[in-house]
Design a protein around this motif. Structure first.
Motif, PDB file in Angstrom:
ATOM      1  N   ARG A 105     -25.329 -31.761  52.695  1.00  0.00           N
ATOM      2  CA  ARG A 105     -25.949 -32.504  51.582  1.00  0.00           C
ATOM      3  C   ARG A 105     -25.143 -32.323  50.295  1.00  0.00           C
ATOM      4  N   THR A 106     -24.659 -31.105  50.055  1.00  0.00           N
ATOM      5  CA  THR A 106     -23.851 -30.847  48.862  1.00  0.00           C
ATOM      6  C   THR A 106     -22.518 -31.588  48.931  1.00  0.00           C
ATOM      7  N   ILE A 107     -21.924 -31.607  50.105  1.00  0.00           N
ATOM      8  CA  ILE A 107     -20.654 -32.328  50.284  1.00  0.00           C
ATOM      9  C   ILE A 107     -20.846 -33.814  50.024  1.00  0.00           C
ATOM     10  N   ARG A 108     -21.972 -34.363  50.471  1.00  0.00           N
ATOM     11  CA  ARG A 108     -22.261 -35.781  50.222  1.00  0.00           C
ATOM     12  C   ARG A 108     -22.378 -36.051  48.724  1.00  0.00           C
ATOM     13  N   SER A 109     -22.947 -35.113  47.982  1.00  0.00           N
ATOM     14  CA  SER A 109     -23.080 -35.303  46.532  1.00  0.00           C
ATOM     15  C   SER A 109     -21.705 -35.283  45.867  1.00  0.00           C
ATOM     16  N   ARG A 110     -20.787 -34.495  46.400  1.00  0.00           N
ATOM     17  CA  ARG A 110     -19.427 -34.464  45.859  1.00  0.00           C
ATOM     18  C   ARG A 110     -18.697 -35.771  46.164  1.00  0.00           C
ATOM     19  N   LEU A 111     -19.039 -36.380  47.277  1.00  0.00           N
ATOM     20  CA  LEU A 111     -18.455 -37.691  47.601  1.00  0.00           C
ATOM     21  C   LEU A 111     -18.947 -38.739  46.603  1.00  0.00           C
ATOM     22  N   SER A 112     -20.176 -38.599  46.166  1.00  0.00           N
ATOM     23  CA  SER A 112     -20.696 -39.512  45.143  1.00  0.00           C
ATOM     24  C   SER A 112     -19.901 -39.366  43.853  1.00  0.00           C
ATOM     25  N   ARG A 113     -19.528 -38.127  43.549  1.00  0.00           N
ATOM     26  CA  ARG A 113     -18.706 -37.871  42.361  1.00  0.00           C
ATOM     27  C   ARG A 113     -17.321 -38.504  42.524  1.00  0.00           C
ATOM     28  N   LEU A 114     -16.768 -38.443  43.722  1.00  0.00           N
ATOM     29  CA  LEU A 114     -15.472 -39.070  43.982  1.00  0.00           C
ATOM     30  C   LEU A 114     -15.543 -40.577  43.744  1.00  0.00           C
ATOM     31  N   GLU A 115     -16.601 -41.201  44.229  1.00  0.00           N
ATOM     32  CA  GLU A 115     -16.772 -42.643  44.029  1.00  0.00           C
ATOM     33  C   GLU A 115     -16.953 -42.974  42.551  1.00  0.00           C
ATOM     34  N   GLU A 116     -17.635 -42.092  41.835  1.00  0.00           N
ATOM     35  CA  GLU A 116     -17.842 -42.275  40.400  1.00  0.00           C
ATOM     36  C   GLU A 116     -16.501 -42.236  39.654  1.00  0.00           C
TER      37      GLU A 116
END
Length: 246
Positions: A105-116
């Motif tokens: 779940r934390t890794i997925r949130s970091r992917l959201s940051r990458l997209e941002e």
């Protein structure tokens, strides 16, 4: 069928193990002998492991599940990225991030940051920041892209983790085992096969060896996906057409 495969594997040096002094005794059943203080892997065992692995991966891909390819050592990274992309599966070819599976779940949130960050870089908004902030954001983007780009399509946990050198990727093996995720690996004579669900005994240091095994495994994944798509298409065409209400 086996003869051309054996020739291909031998030509790629898959049968070359490590020095005798570095061996793991649990690899004894997969070792043919030794030459010049180098263990020679029994290619028949490599073929058995490879065919078993290909059959399993085709089934997993055919069921629509994800397969994560992991190979971060210098000799493996390019081949892993290329073959994973070819068969449409996620991969880790730079650095294994702790918790990539167990803290998904934390890794997925970091992917959201990458997209941002990607969206920011593509817009004119980045120019509104100071030069120092732009530099920091670009540096953050490059680091995150390098480490996370291969798993950005991994929207759920994989069914199987394919590893090239389980000693190098011990953290990935440990996380997969903890979660009950199947592990499949190319293992050299210094590895412990008991830690892997589906071992493929072979040279995990040679570039050609890794390329050949990775290509065969990616072929199996692609075939499984294609078979699943063909079956779904056939089922759809065989379904009776809906009747119009009178």
């Amino acid at each position: 069928m086996a003869n051309p495969l054996v020739e291909e594997l031998v030509g790629a040096g898959v049968h070359f193990g490590h020095r005798v002094s570095r061996w793991n005794p649990r690899m004894a059943p997969y070792i043919y002998g030794k030459k010049n203080q180098i263990h020679i892997i029994d290619v028949r065992e490599t073929v058995r492991g490879l065919l078993r692995a290909k059959k399993y991966l085709a089934q997993v891909a055919g069921a629509g599940s994800l397969i994560l390819f992991v190979g971060t050592k210098r000799q493996a990274s390019d081949a892993i990225e290329q073959q994973a992309l070819r068969c449409g599966m996620p991969y880790v070819s730079e650095r294994w991030l702790g918790g990539a599976l167990t803290n998904f779940r934390t890794i997925r949130s970091r992917l959201s940051r990458l997209e941002e960050l990607e969206t920011l870089r593509e817009s004119d908004e980045l120019n509104s920041y100071s030069k120092k902030m732009q530099s920091a954001l670009n540096r953050e983007f490059r680091k995150m892209h390098r480490n996370l780009n291969g798993i950005r399509t991994m929207n759920r946990l994989p069914e199987c983790v394919v590893v090239f050198d389980p000693k190098k990727e011990s953290n990935a093996i440990r996380e997969a085992s903890k979660l009950g995720i199947s592990t499949l690996a190319l293992i050299d004579t210094d590895c412990n096969p008991d830690e892997i669900d589906l071992p493929i005994p072979g040279n995990d240091d040679g570039i050609r060896s890794i390329e050949v095994i990775a290509r065969h495994l990616a072929d199996a994944v692609a075939q499984g996906t294609a078979n699943s798509a063909a079956a779904a298409k056939q089922a759809a065409s065989a379904a009776p057409a809906p009747t119009e209400a009178s």
